[in-house]
Design an enzyme around this catalytic site. Structure first.
Site, short mmCIF file in Angstrom:
data_model
loop_
_atom_site.label_atom_id
_atom_site.label_comp_id
_atom_site.label_asym_id
_atom_site.label_seq_id
_atom_site.Cartn_x
_atom_site.Cartn_y
_atom_site.Cartn_z
N GLN A 32 0.10 -4.73 -2.75
CA GLN A 32 0.25 -3.48 -3.94
C GLN A 32 -0.45 -2.47 -3.64
O GLN A 32 -0.44 -0.93 -3.53
CB GLN A 32 0.47 -3.18 -4.91
CG GLN A 32 1.98 -3.85 -5.66
CD GLN A 32 3.25 -3.23 -4.99
OE1 GLN A 32 3.54 -1.50 -5.26
NE2 GLN A 32 4.20 -4.31 -4.32
N ASP A 91 -3.17 4.33 -0.28
CA ASP A 91 -3.18 5.37 0.81
C ASP A 91 -2.46 6.47 0.48
O ASP A 91 -2.33 7.33 -0.56
CB ASP A 91 -1.95 4.90 1.70
CG ASP A 91 -1.19 6.08 2.49
OD1 ASP A 91 -2.04 6.53 2.41
OD2 ASP A 91 -0.92 5.42 3.41
N ARG A 133 -0.69 9.49 1.09
CA ARG A 133 0.98 8.78 0.75
C ARG A 133 1.35 8.54 -0.73
O ARG A 133 2.14 9.82 -1.59
CB ARG A 133 1.27 6.92 0.87
CG ARG A 133 1.66 6.45 -0.43
CD ARG A 133 2.36 4.93 -0.17
NE ARG A 133 3.40 4.16 -0.62
CZ ARG A 133 3.10 3.84 -1.89
NH1 ARG A 133 1.85 4.10 -2.64
NH2 ARG A 133 4.36 3.13 -2.09
N GLY A 144 12.71 -0.01 -5.57
CA GLY A 144 12.10 -0.36 -5.26
C GLY A 144 10.61 0.27 -5.95
O GLY A 144 9.82 0.16 -5.28
N GLU A 201 13.31 -3.32 -9.13
CA GLU A 201 12.36 -3.99 -8.22
C GLU A 201 12.86 -5.63 -7.80
O GLU A 201 12.87 -6.55 -9.08
CB GLU A 201 11.05 -4.37 -8.58
CG GLU A 201 9.52 -4.98 -8.61
CD GLU A 201 9.69 -4.52 -6.60
OE1 GLU A 201 9.31 -5.55 -5.97
OE2 GLU A 201 9.28 -3.54 -6.49
N GLU A 220 21.78 -4.37 -4.66
CA GLU A 220 23.05 -4.08 -4.60
C GLU A 220 23.42 -5.33 -5.66
O GLU A 220 25.25 -4.99 -5.42
CB GLU A 220 23.35 -4.69 -3.48
CG GLU A 220 22.72 -3.97 -2.24
CD GLU A 220 20.75 -3.81 -1.73
OE1 GLU A 220 20.56 -3.38 -0.70
OE2 GLU A 220 20.55 -4.42 -2.49
N GLU A 223 10.12 4.89 -2.10
CA GLU A 223 8.91 3.93 -0.64
C GLU A 223 9.28 3.73 0.33
O GLU A 223 9.19 2.36 -0.55
CB GLU A 223 7.26 4.71 -1.86
CG GLU A 223 6.38 4.68 -0.11
CD GLU A 223 6.43 3.58 0.47
OE1 GLU A 223 7.12 3.70 1.48
OE2 GLU A 223 5.24 3.25 0.69
N GLU A 237 11.95 -2.54 8.04
CA GLU A 237 11.85 -3.63 7.09
C GLU A 237 13.18 -3.14 6.91
O GLU A 237 13.51 -3.83 5.82
CB GLU A 237 11.39 -3.02 5.79
CG GLU A 237 9.55 -3.46 5.96
CD GLU A 237 8.54 -3.21 5.28
OE1 GLU A 237 9.11 -2.68 4.13
OE2 GLU A 237 7.39 -2.66 5.39
N HIS A 251 -1.37 4.07 6.08
CA HIS A 251 -1.40 2.84 6.23
C HIS A 251 0.45 2.22 7.30
O HIS A 251 -0.22 1.10 7.64
CB HIS A 251 -0.95 1.88 4.74
CG HIS A 251 0.63 1.74 3.63
ND1 HIS A 251 0.89 3.54 3.32
CD2 HIS A 251 1.07 0.99 3.86
CE1 HIS A 251 2.43 2.87 3.35
NE2 HIS A 251 2.30 1.41 3.34
#
Length: 407
Positions: free
Chosen positions: A61, A67, A70, A94, A116, A145, A159, A168, A342
């Protein structure tokens, strides 16, 4: 968040899927709950270990929070559009450390659901409460989900981007959340994306080829030493070893920090509108491109050497047609003289390099699909020809086909 995971220590505690943030027994001796994750029964062990485990660590993290490009883009997308967030219900898919959920609440959101999958949710909850927004931000630990929210949301922020945008496959979860939980006319942050491909000059491709040759020489010496020292001849495995090393050195894309001066030509290869995009749209990409090589050439030969192709992306925070952002914020991962994000860029080196003349074009296609063994990784194929116009007639070289893996 696309950094490759370093080796992980063994998990000391894996809670049941039914465990929640409130009922985990934090008094258990010698249990490090910051390392704990919940693995659904239907998720393969490999995906769980190689993908989700990484995001359960604070060091990972921290790499993302460091970054600045970002961070600034997401910060601006929220605080330059505070009116769009005021009194709204927001879903953060997320959430990781919880930073976006905190900002959304600070910008005036009435309620934020911070989802998360990993046990980073425990740290996010602690951080959210420490920053005084625990009354409006609710952390939900689980997979997007599989979770149920108590209400529909006005905004989804996430993000989710990986190397070359789609590695990913986290975008799948955002699109699922959009279809199930976003109100009609609701906004996605980011809302639009573009993928770019460029031709570059670089010495790294030649270095990787020399590394491949070194690996071949090292194997030959290893076989000789093993035969002489232990009476076992391993040379029957030479072909397989060389193939394995060739895939690693020559057919795997590389994270790079490309300087703009290295870019010979570039173009947008794909545009995505997240309001209408489907998962099926991104499982396989088949895109054509033309790169016009109007760049400085060797003064003696007029030749231009193309050492590789390069991919990057940008995203835009425009809200939705019904609820547009007041300020359109861009986050780009393009080559930058001040250094990369990153995400960097993904470089696909050519062996051998292609040699063309200034004024020629590279005309081809990119085929990208999910790896059949791990859907979060990508397989990419570039097919292209050199196009040259002489006396009003266009000539094309035989097509060249190059295949790569994005690990």
């Amino acid at each position: 968040f696309s950094t490759i995971a370093r080796p992980q220590p063994p998990l000391s505690y894996v809670p049941r899927a039914s465990d929640t943030l409130n009922d985990l027994d934090t008094s258990l001796p010698n249990k490090d709950l910051s390392m704990a994750l919940v693995k659904p029964e239907d998720m393969p062990e490999g995906e769980f270990a190689n993908y989700f485990c990484t995001y359960g660590y604070l060091y990972h993290q921290k790499e993302m929070l460091e970054d600045r490009k970002r961070m600034q883009a997401y910060y601006d997308s929220i605080f330059l559009n505070k009116a769009q967030f005021h009194d709204k219900v927001v879903l953060d898919v997320g959430t990781g450390s919880g930073i976006l959920a905190i900002w959304a609440a600070q910008a005036g959101a009435r309620k934020v659901y911070a989802v998360e999958a990993t046990h980073m949710a425990v740290h996010a909850k602690k951080l959210i409460e420490a920053n005084g927004v625990g009354d409006r931000v609710e952390v939900l630990q689980g997979y997007m989900e599989k979770l149920e929210l108590p209400e529909k949301v006005d905004i989804i922020i996430s993000e989710w981007m990986g190397y070359f945008l789609l590695r990913e496959s986290m975008l799948d979860s955002v699109l699922y959340a959009r279809d199930k939980w976003l109100k009609p006319g609701g906004a996605l942050y980011p809302s639009h994306c573009r993928m770019f491909v460029g031709a570059i000059r670089s010495n790294n491709g030649n270095k990787k080829y020399l590394d491949y040759q070194d690996a071949q020489g090292g194997w030959r010496n290893f076989c000789k030493d093993t035969t002489q020292g232990y009476g076992v001849d391993l040379s029957c495995l030479t072909e397989e070893y060389f193939k394995e090393q060739g895939q690693y050195y020559l057919q795997t894309s590389q994270w790079c920090d490309v300087h703009p001066n290295q870019v010979l030509a570039a173009t947008v290869i794909k545009e995505l509108d997240l309001s209408t995009l489907t998962v099926q749209d991104i499982k396989v990409l088949k895109e054509n491109f033309v790169l016009k090589l109007d760049c400085p050439a060797d003064p003696n030969t007029n030749e231009v050497k193309i050492d590789g192709l390069c991919g990057w992306f940008d995203v835009h925070f425009r809200g939705s047609a019904q609820n547009p952002a007041a300020t359109d914020v861009e986050l780009t991962t393009a080559p930058d003289a001040h250094g990369a994000t990153h995400w960097g860029q993904q470089c696909f080196y050519l062996q051998p390099p292609s040699v063309v003349c200034s004024g020629d074009s590279l005309k081809g296609s990119m085929y990208m699909e999910r790896n059949k063994e791990n859907h979060r990784l990508m397989d990419v194929q570039f097919s292209f020809s050199h196009m040259r116009v002489q006396d009003g007639t266009e000539y094309a070289s035989p097509p060249r086909v190059c295949r790569y893996h994005i690990e």
